[in-house]
Write a protein that holds these residues in place. Structure first.
Motif, PDB file in Angstrom:
ATOM      1  N   GLU A  88      27.128  -6.750  -5.466  1.00 45.31           N
ATOM      2  CA  GLU A  88      26.508  -5.432  -5.635  1.00 45.31           C
ATOM      3  C   GLU A  88      25.128  -5.368  -4.986  1.00 45.31           C
ATOM      4  OE1 GLU A  88      27.143  -3.044  -9.244  1.00 45.31           O
ATOM      5  OE2 GLU A  88      27.908  -4.878 -10.165  1.00 45.31           O
ATOM      6  N   LEU A  89      24.358  -6.430  -5.145  1.00 50.05           N
ATOM      7  CA  LEU A  89      23.017  -6.438  -4.557  1.00 50.05           C
ATOM      8  C   LEU A  89      23.071  -6.499  -3.037  1.00 50.05           C
ATOM      9  CD1 LEU A  89      20.940  -8.768  -6.911  1.00 50.05           C
ATOM     10  CD2 LEU A  89      20.895  -6.279  -6.770  1.00 50.05           C
ATOM     11  N   LEU A  90      24.056  -7.210  -2.496  1.00 48.31           N
ATOM     12  CA  LEU A  90      24.169  -7.270  -1.041  1.00 48.31           C
ATOM     13  C   LEU A  90      24.465  -5.875  -0.475  1.00 48.31           C
ATOM     14  CD1 LEU A  90      25.764 -10.073   1.036  1.00 48.31           C
ATOM     15  CD2 LEU A  90      26.162  -7.713   1.684  1.00 48.31           C
ATOM     16  N   VAL A  91      25.309  -5.115  -1.175  1.00 49.37           N
ATOM     17  CA  VAL A  91      25.601  -3.744  -0.745  1.00 49.37           C
ATOM     18  C   VAL A  91      24.327  -2.898  -0.759  1.00 49.37           C
ATOM     19  CG1 VAL A  91      26.847  -1.629  -1.318  1.00 49.37           C
ATOM     20  CG2 VAL A  91      28.007  -3.835  -1.493  1.00 49.37           C
ATOM     21  N   LEU A  92      23.551  -3.006  -1.820  1.00 48.20           N
ATOM     22  CA  LEU A  92      22.287  -2.266  -1.903  1.00 48.20           C
ATOM     23  C   LEU A  92      21.296  -2.720  -0.836  1.00 48.20           C
ATOM     24  CD1 LEU A  92      21.710  -2.053  -5.763  1.00 48.20           C
ATOM     25  CD2 LEU A  92      21.934  -0.111  -4.207  1.00 48.20           C
ATOM     26  N   ALA A  93      21.226  -4.027  -0.639  1.00 43.65           N
ATOM     27  CA  ALA A  93      20.295  -4.570   0.349  1.00 43.65           C
ATOM     28  C   ALA A  93      20.654  -4.103   1.757  1.00 43.65           C
ATOM     29  CB  ALA A  93      20.293  -6.096   0.281  1.00 43.65           C
ATOM     30  N   GLU A  94      21.950  -4.031   2.039  1.00 43.11           N
ATOM     31  CA  GLU A  94      22.396  -3.529   3.340  1.00 43.11           C
ATOM     32  C   GLU A  94      22.075  -2.039   3.479  1.00 43.11           C
ATOM     33  OE1 GLU A  94      24.479  -3.001   7.016  1.00 43.11           O
ATOM     34  OE2 GLU A  94      23.530  -4.715   6.035  1.00 43.11           O
ATOM     35  N   LYS A  95      22.340  -1.286   2.427  1.00 47.77           N
ATOM     36  CA  LYS A  95      22.128   0.166   2.465  1.00 47.77           C
ATOM     37  C   LYS A  95      20.664   0.517   2.679  1.00 47.77           C
ATOM     38  CE  LYS A  95      23.014   4.348  -0.290  1.00 47.77           C
ATOM     39  NZ  LYS A  95      23.629   4.858  -1.550  1.00 47.77           N
ATOM     40  N   TYR A  96      19.766  -0.229   2.012  1.00 46.60           N
ATOM     41  CA  TYR A  96      18.337   0.092   2.080  1.00 46.60           C
ATOM     42  C   TYR A  96      17.550  -0.869   2.976  1.00 46.60           C
ATOM     43  CZ  TYR A  96      19.407   3.512  -1.439  1.00 46.60           C
ATOM     44  OH  TYR A  96      19.951   4.611  -2.086  1.00 46.60           O
ATOM     45  N   GLU A  97      18.283  -1.707   3.719  1.00 43.75           N
ATOM     46  CA  GLU A  97      17.685  -2.589   4.727  1.00 43.75           C
ATOM     47  C   GLU A  97      16.628  -3.528   4.145  1.00 43.75           C
ATOM     48  OE1 GLU A  97      16.493  -0.542   8.292  1.00 43.75           O
ATOM     49  OE2 GLU A  97      18.174   0.859   8.158  1.00 43.75           O
ATOM     50  N   VAL A  98      16.949  -4.112   2.998  1.00 41.10           N
ATOM     51  CA  VAL A  98      16.078  -5.127   2.396  1.00 41.10           C
ATOM     52  C   VAL A  98      16.618  -6.490   2.851  1.00 41.10           C
ATOM     53  CG1 VAL A  98      15.055  -6.000   0.259  1.00 41.10           C
ATOM     54  CG2 VAL A  98      15.701  -3.592   0.436  1.00 41.10           C
ATOM     55  N   LYS A  99      16.167  -6.945   4.001  1.00 46.79           N
ATOM     56  CA  LYS A  99      16.756  -8.110   4.662  1.00 46.79           C
ATOM     57  C   LYS A  99      16.607  -9.395   3.849  1.00 46.79           C
ATOM     58  CE  LYS A  99      16.141  -6.215   9.315  1.00 46.79           C
ATOM     59  NZ  LYS A  99      15.524  -6.415  10.647  1.00 46.79           N
ATOM     60  N   HIS A 100      15.477  -9.548   3.187  1.00 46.43           N
ATOM     61  CA  HIS A 100      15.240 -10.779   2.417  1.00 46.43           C
ATOM     62  C   HIS A 100      16.252 -10.903   1.285  1.00 46.43           C
ATOM     63  CE1 HIS A 100      13.080 -13.579  -0.297  1.00 46.43           C
ATOM     64  NE2 HIS A 100      12.629 -14.081   0.830  1.00 46.43           N
ATOM     65  N   LEU A 101      16.521  -9.803   0.602  1.00 45.60           N
ATOM     66  CA  LEU A 101      17.492  -9.820  -0.490  1.00 45.60           C
ATOM     67  C   LEU A 101      18.904 -10.040   0.051  1.00 45.60           C
ATOM     68  CD1 LEU A 101      18.405  -9.438  -3.398  1.00 45.60           C
ATOM     69  CD2 LEU A 101      18.313  -6.963  -3.051  1.00 45.60           C
ATOM     70  N   LYS A 102      19.222  -9.410   1.164  1.00 46.69           N
ATOM     71  CA  LYS A 102      20.560  -9.579   1.751  1.00 46.69           C
ATOM     72  C   LYS A 102      20.802 -11.045   2.100  1.00 46.69           C
ATOM     73  CE  LYS A 102      23.573  -8.007   5.476  1.00 46.69           C
ATOM     74  NZ  LYS A 102      23.713  -7.149   6.673  1.00 46.69           N
TER      75      LYS A 102
END
Length: 265
Positions: free
Chosen positions: A165-179
């Motif tokens: 779930e977090l990877l999907v959010l990180a991809e959507k909002y371009e949070v590269k560190h979290l992805k």
């Protein structure tokens, strides 16, 4: 040989042994063999370097602690009435009765600094900026709360479902560190049973490292691939990925054969 001559001979032998030299593995200079390991200069320099690195690490830890934001979500679980000065809320519309869940307070400045998508959203007077509310669909409340907390602390407690779930959010909002953090976690959990699922998931969300890792596991188990239910579903839903798998497998076979021929020559 009398006793005096014997003592002198032993002394001369010890003297010659003391003069034996070896080559330092660090600077390649000669040093006396009794100074085992490295020469004294390199040993002292290594100790100084180690101490300097320790000081730099402690300095970096202190800077991280100083720059670390406190999360306004802490106030949701405390009895403190102290103001948290938030100026926007995020809502997961995929959870709760009629799609509603508890608003999660945040600061625009933090969202803008962590995500180019939030930056564009809040700097261009879009509806979210005017209303002070960002509604995010198809995400659980727990995942959104963990996501917001990560934007403040760079920390997240993961299990596999949360990582997806977090990877999907990180991809959507371009949070590269979290992805990258989620990809690394999911790769650590990769096995034959979940390899096809992870392969298709990572393709949907541009997880390059995860694609490579899952593909490697699939190729190692090609003899069992066509018997999997997930494979049959993939043939129906995305045959392009099936072609990619077989192309990667054939490429590996060719490279292996070429390597064997090279060894024979």
């Amino acid at each position: 040989m009398n006793r005096r001559q014997c003592v002198r001979a032993i002394s001369d032998t010890e003297s010659e042994s003391d003069q034996e030299t070896m080559k330092c593995l660090s600077c390649l200079e000669d040093y006396r063999s009794r100074d085992a390991g490295t020469c004294k200069e390199c040993y002292d320099e290594a100790n100084e370097t180690e101490e300097e690195l320790k000081r730099e690490i402690e300095d970096l830890k202190a800077k991280v602690a100083f720059l670390r934001f406190w999360s306004p979500l802490d106030h949701l679980h405390s009895r403190s009435n102290a103001p948290c000065f938030t100026d926007i809320v995020l809502i997961a519309t995929g959870d709760g009765p009629e799609g509603y869940s508890v608003p999660l307070p945040a600061h625009k400045a933090v969202l803008v600094s962590r995500s180019p998508v939030f930056k564009a959203m809040l700097e261009n007077e879009m509806e979210e900026s005017r209303s002070g509310t960002i509604k995010i669909s198809d995400v659980s409340f727990d995942a959104l709360r963990t996501f917001v907390n990560y934007l403040y602390t760079a920390e997240a407690c993961l299990d596999e479902q949360m990582a997806y779930e977090l990877l999907v959010l990180a991809e959507k909002y371009e949070v590269k560190h979290l992805k990258a953090h989620c990809e690394k976690f999911l790769i650590s959990k990769l096995n034959w049973d979940n390899s096809i699922l992870n392969y298709t998931f990572s393709h949907r969300h541009n997880g390059k490292h995860m694609i490579d890792a899952a593909l490697a596991v699939i190729i190692e188990n090609m003899d069992k691939l066509t018997k999997r239910e997930e494979y049959m579903e993939l043939v129906e839903t995305d045959p392009r990925l099936v072609v990619e798998i077989f192309e990667a497998y054939m490429s590996k076979q060719v490279n292996t054969a070429a390597s064997k021929d090279s060894c024979v020559e």
